[in-house]
Design a protein around this motif. Sequence first.
Motif, short mmCIF file in Angstrom:
data_model
loop_
_atom_site.label_atom_id
_atom_site.label_comp_id
_atom_site.label_asym_id
_atom_site.label_seq_id
_atom_site.Cartn_x
_atom_site.Cartn_y
_atom_site.Cartn_z
N VAL A 562 13.10 125.33 -43.43
CA VAL A 562 12.69 125.90 -42.15
C VAL A 562 12.17 124.76 -41.29
N PRO A 563 12.72 124.56 -40.09
CA PRO A 563 12.24 123.47 -39.23
C PRO A 563 10.75 123.55 -38.98
N HIS A 564 10.16 122.39 -38.85
CA HIS A 564 8.70 122.34 -38.66
C HIS A 564 8.28 123.04 -37.37
N SER A 565 9.07 122.95 -36.31
CA SER A 565 8.70 123.58 -35.04
C SER A 565 8.74 125.10 -35.12
N LEU A 566 9.50 125.65 -36.10
CA LEU A 566 9.54 127.10 -36.27
C LEU A 566 8.43 127.61 -37.18
N LYS A 567 7.69 126.69 -37.79
CA LYS A 567 6.54 127.09 -38.61
C LYS A 567 5.27 127.22 -37.79
N LEU A 568 5.29 126.68 -36.57
CA LEU A 568 4.10 126.73 -35.72
C LEU A 568 4.02 128.09 -35.04
N ALA A 569 2.82 128.60 -34.93
CA ALA A 569 2.58 129.89 -34.29
C ALA A 569 1.41 129.77 -33.33
N ALA A 570 1.48 130.50 -32.23
CA ALA A 570 0.37 130.58 -31.27
C ALA A 570 -0.57 131.69 -31.73
N VAL A 571 -1.79 131.33 -32.08
CA VAL A 571 -2.76 132.27 -32.63
C VAL A 571 -3.72 132.70 -31.53
N THR A 572 -3.86 134.00 -31.37
CA THR A 572 -4.78 134.57 -30.38
C THR A 572 -5.84 135.39 -31.11
N PRO A 573 -7.10 135.00 -31.05
CA PRO A 573 -8.15 135.81 -31.72
C PRO A 573 -8.47 137.05 -30.89
N ILE A 574 -8.51 138.19 -31.53
CA ILE A 574 -8.82 139.45 -30.88
C ILE A 574 -9.93 140.13 -31.67
N LEU A 575 -10.91 140.66 -30.96
CA LEU A 575 -12.00 141.37 -31.62
C LEU A 575 -11.47 142.57 -32.40
N LYS A 576 -11.97 142.75 -33.60
CA LYS A 576 -11.52 143.87 -34.42
C LYS A 576 -11.93 145.21 -33.82
N LYS A 577 -13.13 145.27 -33.26
CA LYS A 577 -13.61 146.49 -32.61
C LYS A 577 -14.34 146.11 -31.33
N PRO A 578 -14.25 146.92 -30.29
CA PRO A 578 -15.00 146.62 -29.06
C PRO A 578 -16.50 146.67 -29.32
N GLY A 579 -17.20 145.73 -28.71
CA GLY A 579 -18.65 145.70 -28.84
C GLY A 579 -19.17 144.79 -29.92
N LEU A 580 -18.28 144.20 -30.74
CA LEU A 580 -18.75 143.27 -31.77
C LEU A 580 -19.19 141.96 -31.14
N ASN A 581 -20.03 141.25 -31.86
CA ASN A 581 -20.56 139.98 -31.37
C ASN A 581 -19.46 138.93 -31.34
N PRO A 582 -19.10 138.39 -30.16
CA PRO A 582 -18.01 137.41 -30.10
C PRO A 582 -18.40 136.04 -30.65
N ASP A 583 -19.66 135.82 -30.96
CA ASP A 583 -20.08 134.53 -31.52
C ASP A 583 -19.88 134.44 -33.02
N ILE A 584 -19.55 135.56 -33.67
CA ILE A 584 -19.30 135.59 -35.12
C ILE A 584 -17.79 135.54 -35.33
N MET A 585 -17.31 134.51 -36.03
CA MET A 585 -15.87 134.31 -36.18
C MET A 585 -15.22 135.40 -37.03
N SER A 586 -15.95 135.95 -37.97
CA SER A 586 -15.36 136.97 -38.84
C SER A 586 -15.10 138.28 -38.12
N ASN A 587 -15.62 138.45 -36.90
CA ASN A 587 -15.37 139.66 -36.13
C ASN A 587 -14.02 139.63 -35.41
N PHE A 588 -13.28 138.52 -35.53
CA PHE A 588 -12.00 138.39 -34.85
C PHE A 588 -10.85 138.54 -35.84
N ARG A 589 -9.77 139.07 -35.34
CA ARG A 589 -8.52 139.16 -36.09
C ARG A 589 -7.50 138.22 -35.46
N PRO A 590 -6.95 137.27 -36.22
CA PRO A 590 -5.98 136.34 -35.62
C PRO A 590 -4.61 136.99 -35.48
#
Length: 651
Positions: A562-590
């Motif tokens: 598999v070419p190396h350029s096809l292994k790269l992905a753009a990751v966007t962190p999204i909060l698992k639930k509205p209202g969670l603390n955005p300063d805690i990394m575990s509250n995000f889903r990549p």
Amino acid sequence: MPPLYSTSDLHSLNNHMRPDCINILRETGLLRRPPHRGSGRMFNYNFSTPGSIPSIWSCSRTATSSLRHHNKRQVHLSNLRPLPQSSQPVMKQRHLKLALLNTRSLNNKSLILNEFITDNNLDFLCITETWHKPLDYFSLNQTTPAGYTYMDKPRPEGRGGGVAAFYRKDIKTSTISSPAAPSFEHLTFKLSGPTPLVTAIIYRPPKPNPSFPSDFSDFLTQLSAISPSVLLLGDTDCKSATEFRELLHFFNFTQHVNFPTHSRGHILDLVCSTGLTIHHLSSFNLNIPDHLAIIMDIDIPIPTAKDKRTISFRNLKSISPSALSASLTSKISASPPPLTDNPSDLTKYYNETLSSCLNQLAPIKSKTVSFTHSAPWYTPELHKMKSRKRQLERLHKKTGLTVHLQAYTDYLQQYKDALNTARSTYYSHLIHSGSTNPKALFSTINKLLKPSNNTSNSFTTDKCNSFLSFFQTKINTIYKDLSSSPAPTACTPSPAAPLLTSQSLSQFSPMSPGELPKTMKGMKTSTCVLDPIPSHLIKDSLPAISTLITEIINSSLRSGLVPHSLKLAAVTPILKKPGLNPDIMSNFRPISNLPFLSKILERTVATQLKAHLCSNDLLEPFQSGFRSQHSTETALLKVTNDILLCLYIYI
């Protein structure tokens, strides 16, 4: 009419002898004029040379002017040192305009409050008794004007209660988590700056609660420990609670409201502060709730806001499929792909060719924008009604008559109904017209019902690096668990179970160019930021590049790479639930987004896997393993992801 002089008359006047009174006038100072401010010279009438027009400028400066210029030149600029340029944002006293209002249900007052924010140019609108429920964002979205966002805290259970704050997006705020108090509701946040301003919106229910003094004392202790500048806004009967006033005095809080804020003449609203000064505190009657709106000004040092920013964009609508296909054909014919079986080299050529054609047809442009858009459903008829409403409001304030107040109240109700009707009609037409476009339909529904994304503005470079480190640690943990897990043991089939197949899928078959359109037919045209060109343009110009894409897929299938350029992905962190603390990394889903070419490879492998299962009567057992959770296509893609994941990790 004054007499006219000829040239000879003027010469005769110039040679005329001066009168005898000239000496007397000069001695008395009547012919002397004040010094010229620019040069400091004095006017001097010298008639010593007869027969000529004398000069009135002196040859030397006066003593006063010399002293004045000498004093100005005492500063030596060589002694001054330039100040160093700081990379920190410039801090200055910013003028913030805040408002407080008890709405008693936000549902039927959203559009009026939206106009109240924009008409008064508010930076913050703090409201109590929103009456909205958890995960209910429709009324909050309606209240939020363009360029604003909000934070809210509804009552967890039961009806009534709830607090919220609407503010400009360019003002950096962060919520402060504090334990919930059973005797009152609160929403606490702080503004960035050298001295953070901590603001708390409080709502105390009308029923007495004996634990309120102790709960509120603990709450004020926590706020005072965070910052010396604290602002309390809310709804509570502070005139009848002696113990409450003593608490405010103990923590050096000053109650600024000294006028009735309720329609029955009570003081129920709370505006208390410590460590800052409040200016121009006044009330405003919206004639909808039974509370008056409290408007105030605060000067606070915060970073200067950037009203405009520069964006980069491409005019993709100007690209026609025929022009793109012609450009790709000429590009490939002029510089053919390399003769190699390495999929990485072919993928690199693919990305460079498509990027070059895109830059040729739609180059990147820059533009300075301010992102101030009015509501698309606001019609000219509504604008005329708003003008009429303001006329009636000014007439009522001028006369104070009951008949004018009644006329203004009735027309305000008509205007509110017209706003609701216009907005409902606009979105009904938008949803009906987008019924065949799921992307536009879901975008409209999410805009109405989903909470606004408040975390994207807080993504700094340090926070992105923290996300990278956090997710990299999780991936390393998965690698470690895979390497330490024991090898699976071969299960021995029971004598009663028949042998399903004797064939194995040892290699993938090459794909022909005619199979590529069938593979891409059911694929979504979602574009990743790593794609060299938007995905819908790839589908439009597929005949020109189908051979190149097919060669890349077959090269990857033959080599198992598999070419190396096809292994790269753009990751966007999204909060698992509205209202969670955005300063805690575990509250995000990549959420990872792969390039479009990688999805084509994934779909090709899934198609061949399904064909193998069908030819060996394995599809029914395969479906039964995923029937409870996924469809057949989704299950195939999940297995394909596992197959490609092995290629990503080990090759």
